[in-house]
Design an enzyme around this catalytic site. Structure first.
Site, PDB file in Angstrom:
ATOM      1  N   GLY A 173     129.615 -10.111-101.762  1.00  0.00           N
ATOM      2  CA  GLY A 173     128.894 -10.005-100.449  1.00  0.00           C
ATOM      3  C   GLY A 173     128.996 -11.216 -99.614  1.00  0.00           C
ATOM      4  O   GLY A 173     130.068 -11.910 -99.130  1.00  0.00           O
ATOM      5  N   SER A 174     128.021 -12.034 -99.345  1.00  0.00           N
ATOM      6  CA  SER A 174     128.014 -13.076 -98.247  1.00  0.00           C
ATOM      7  C   SER A 174     127.967 -14.376 -99.051  1.00  0.00           C
ATOM      8  O   SER A 174     127.866 -15.487 -98.462  1.00  0.00           O
ATOM      9  CB  SER A 174     126.522 -13.142 -97.442  1.00  0.00           C
ATOM     10  OG  SER A 174     126.252 -11.956 -96.865  1.00  0.00           O
ATOM     11  N   TRP A 180     136.429  -4.784 -97.568  1.00  0.00           N
ATOM     12  CA  TRP A 180     136.039  -4.785 -96.191  1.00  0.00           C
ATOM     13  C   TRP A 180     136.862  -5.338 -95.192  1.00  0.00           C
ATOM     14  O   TRP A 180     136.667  -6.297 -94.338  1.00  0.00           O
ATOM     15  CB  TRP A 180     134.553  -5.327 -95.854  1.00  0.00           C
ATOM     16  CG  TRP A 180     133.588  -4.902 -96.663  1.00  0.00           C
ATOM     17  CD1 TRP A 180     132.813  -5.606 -97.616  1.00  0.00           C
ATOM     18  CD2 TRP A 180     132.953  -3.516 -96.609  1.00  0.00           C
ATOM     19  NE1 TRP A 180     131.934  -4.655 -98.344  1.00  0.00           N
ATOM     20  CE2 TRP A 180     132.020  -3.480 -97.709  1.00  0.00           C
ATOM     21  CE3 TRP A 180     133.319  -2.596 -96.061  1.00  0.00           C
ATOM     22  CZ2 TRP A 180     131.317  -2.344 -98.208  1.00  0.00           C
ATOM     23  CZ3 TRP A 180     132.421  -1.299 -96.295  1.00  0.00           C
ATOM     24  CH2 TRP A 180     131.401  -1.403 -97.194  1.00  0.00           C
ATOM     25  N   ASP A 207     133.195 -19.719 -88.360  1.00  0.00           N
ATOM     26  CA  ASP A 207     132.518 -20.345 -87.165  1.00  0.00           C
ATOM     27  C   ASP A 207     133.204 -19.846 -85.978  1.00  0.00           C
ATOM     28  O   ASP A 207     132.338 -19.338 -85.168  1.00  0.00           O
ATOM     29  CB  ASP A 207     132.605 -21.777 -87.252  1.00  0.00           C
ATOM     30  CG  ASP A 207     131.441 -22.438 -88.043  1.00  0.00           C
ATOM     31  OD1 ASP A 207     130.770 -21.936 -88.749  1.00  0.00           O
ATOM     32  OD2 ASP A 207     131.858 -23.644 -88.440  1.00  0.00           O
ATOM     33  N   GLY A 212     135.224 -17.057 -85.890  1.00  0.00           N
ATOM     34  CA  GLY A 212     135.094 -15.819 -85.940  1.00  0.00           C
ATOM     35  C   GLY A 212     133.684 -15.216 -85.678  1.00  0.00           C
ATOM     36  O   GLY A 212     133.670 -14.200 -84.954  1.00  0.00           O
ATOM     37  N   ARG A 214     121.163  10.087 -61.316  1.00  0.00           N
ATOM     38  CA  ARG A 214     120.493  11.492 -61.939  1.00  0.00           C
ATOM     39  C   ARG A 214     119.347  11.364 -61.076  1.00  0.00           C
ATOM     40  O   ARG A 214     118.527  10.356 -61.051  1.00  0.00           O
ATOM     41  CB  ARG A 214     120.089  11.195 -63.577  1.00  0.00           C
ATOM     42  CG  ARG A 214     119.371  12.183 -64.023  1.00  0.00           C
ATOM     43  CD  ARG A 214     119.821  13.335 -64.169  1.00  0.00           C
ATOM     44  NE  ARG A 214     119.151  14.421 -65.080  1.00  0.00           N
ATOM     45  CZ  ARG A 214     119.285  15.727 -65.349  1.00  0.00           C
ATOM     46  NH1 ARG A 214     120.348  16.162 -64.612  1.00  0.00           N
ATOM     47  NH2 ARG A 214     118.316  16.334 -66.215  1.00  0.00           N
ATOM     48  N   GLN A 259     118.505   6.103 -74.780  1.00  0.00           N
ATOM     49  CA  GLN A 259     117.213   6.378 -74.197  1.00  0.00           C
ATOM     50  C   GLN A 259     117.502   6.770 -72.673  1.00  0.00           C
ATOM     51  O   GLN A 259     116.669   7.890 -72.269  1.00  0.00           O
ATOM     52  CB  GLN A 259     116.245   5.463 -74.576  1.00  0.00           C
ATOM     53  CG  GLN A 259     114.753   5.811 -74.212  1.00  0.00           C
ATOM     54  CD  GLN A 259     114.193   6.683 -75.301  1.00  0.00           C
ATOM     55  OE1 GLN A 259     114.756   6.971 -76.330  1.00  0.00           O
ATOM     56  NE2 GLN A 259     113.350   7.616 -74.953  1.00  0.00           N
ATOM     57  N   GLU A 267     131.024 -10.468 -90.489  1.00  0.00           N
ATOM     58  CA  GLU A 267     131.150 -11.997 -90.125  1.00  0.00           C
ATOM     59  C   GLU A 267     129.721 -12.757 -90.576  1.00  0.00           C
ATOM     60  O   GLU A 267     129.416 -13.748 -90.046  1.00  0.00           O
ATOM     61  CB  GLU A 267     131.497 -12.478 -88.626  1.00  0.00           C
ATOM     62  CG  GLU A 267     132.891 -11.863 -88.049  1.00  0.00           C
ATOM     63  CD  GLU A 267     133.852 -12.399 -88.493  1.00  0.00           C
ATOM     64  OE1 GLU A 267     133.817 -13.239 -89.392  1.00  0.00           O
ATOM     65  OE2 GLU A 267     135.188 -12.073 -88.195  1.00  0.00           O
ATOM     66  N   THR A 298     125.917 -11.373 -92.217  1.00  0.00           N
ATOM     67  CA  THR A 298     124.811 -10.620 -91.844  1.00  0.00           C
ATOM     68  C   THR A 298     124.046 -11.453 -90.940  1.00  0.00           C
ATOM     69  O   THR A 298     123.929 -12.860 -91.238  1.00  0.00           O
ATOM     70  CB  THR A 298     124.040  -9.963 -92.941  1.00  0.00           C
ATOM     71  OG1 THR A 298     123.557 -10.951 -93.678  1.00  0.00           O
ATOM     72  CG2 THR A 298     124.988  -9.182 -93.849  1.00  0.00           C
TER      73      THR A 298
END
Length: 398
Positions: A133-134, A158, A240, A242, A268, A336, A363, A365
């Site tokens: 992971g990280s 990934w 950094d 990236g 609209r 929305q 890059e 979380t």
């Protein structure tokens, strides 16, 4: 094409005008279909390379454009405003070139960088692993020295452009020490290198993401970038840069969603007036503008430090955190504003929202960004002498 205010010299302004024309005339008409079909647009990267857009922040003597990082990031934003998969791809390619450009020898740079920056060779960056992971220092992919070669074994998760790239910048463990990691430039046709089936993603479906397998991949010693054991430092320095790339892409994504929502709100009508004239909608759009402008200012501020040769790791994390969180909010609000139409695939608002989510994840979380920022603050506090150093304010563009 709505007007944007930029702070740049004439060269950068002309470049951004060119990129906007390419983005709106060549990329925008293809984006929706390519994303729906999950088609990887390899030809687009070749075309951008021929235009000189894949080597903007790198030196001219190795095929780059020698432009400030701030200019390059604004190009990413323009691309991201119409097709996030392409913008992310340009950012990842630039990231995959970073170790060679920054830490390679003169001979290595002269041999490989020109083709990479010209778009003839598309890159991928292999750092993350399925279990780590990280935490890059927990990687298990190994590189065992055998004479004048290294033998690489492991898996990298990934990987953007996985299975499509022409070269892979791979981080692998060369010793049992936690930081005993080295960096390698692995060609795509190396025996033993393969890609798993691409991940089925919620968004960025035009960008191929796959786990790369390394089964006894032999890499000559000359393809090691930097010294043995220097890989973690190289990887963190690349991240950094990236993170600023993703901050710029996310800002562009937010800008594209805002442009769409604003156009819809002006055209609209309900209850005899434009929906833009209803305060509830107008305030959503005002908040979206504030979010996009603040994200842009944040990444450009960090880029000014990078261009001045000053440390910018904390500022890159701040930019990534602010820009991607803002993009998630702006794209959600764009859906929305469009109401029921925003929930259909007849408009790109729902795609923008799906694409924004991953910006908060890759890059590093946004939870990791908060760790980086808070640790940096603590370090500064412990080292504080009570004196604020006065530094010259660098220009945003050279």
């Amino acid at each position: 094409m709505p007007a944007r205010r930029v702070l740049a010299d004439d060269t950068t302004v002309d470049l951004l005008r060119l990129v906007r024309t390419i983005a709106h005339e060549q990329l925008a008409p293809r984006a929706a279909e390519a994303e729906a079909e999950e088609a990887f647009p390899r030809d687009v990267f070749a075309s951008l390379g021929r235009t000189g857009l894949l080597g903007l922040p790198y030196p001219e003597d190795v095929g780059g454009a020698g432009l400030p990082y701030g200019a390059y990031l604004q190009v990413l934003e323009e691309l991201g405003s119409v097709w996030a998969s392409v913008a992310v791809g340009v950012s990842v390619h630039t990231l995959s070139c970073f170790p060679l450009a920054r830490f390679g020898t003169d001979e290595q740079r002269a041999r490989w960088l020109p083709d990479m920056l010209a778009g003839d060779r598309l890159g991928a960056y292999c750092l993350s692993e399925p279990h780590a992971g990280s935490d890059p220092a927990a990687m298990r992919t190994t590189a065992r020295r055998e004479g004048d070669e290294y033998v690489l074994d492991g898996a990298k998760a990934w990987t953007t452009h996985g299975g499509h790239a022409d070269f892979y910048t791979v981080m692998a463990r060369t010793s049992d020490e936690r930081t005993g990691i080295s960096c390698f430039l692995v060609p795509a046709d190396a025996p033993g290198l393969s890609a798993d089936k691409p991940e089925r993603k919620m968004g960025l479906t035009g960008s191929a993401t796959a786990t790369m397998r390394l089964d006894g991949v032999r890499v000559p010693l000359e393809r090691r970038i930097g010294a043995e054991g220097e890989g973690l430092r190289i990887a963190l320095a690349a991240l950094d840069a990236g993170r600023l790339g993703i901050a710029a892409v996310a800002t562009g994504l937010g800008q594209g969603a805002l442009d769409l929502a604003l156009g819809y709100a002006r055209d609209r009508e309900t209850f005899g007036q434009r929906i833009l004239d209803h305060q509830g909608v107008a305030f959503l759009l005002a908040d979206a503008e504030a979010a996009v402008v603040s994200a842009r200012a944040t990444y450009l501020s960090a880029a000014s430090l990078a261009d001045a040769g000053l440390p910018y790791g904390r500022e890159a994390s701040v930019a990534k955190l602010v820009a991607t969180d803002n993009a998630m909010k702006v794209t959600t609000d764009a859906v929305q504003v469009l109401g029921g139409y925003g929930y259909t695939r007849d408009f790109p608002a729902e795609r923008y929202m799906r694409e924004a989510k991953v910006m908060q994840i890759f890059e590093g979380t946004n939870q990791i960004q908060r760790v980086v920022i808070s640790r940096s603050l603590d370090k500064d506090a412990r080292c504080d002498t009570g004196v604020v150093e006065q530094l010259p304010v660098p220009a945003l563009a050279h």
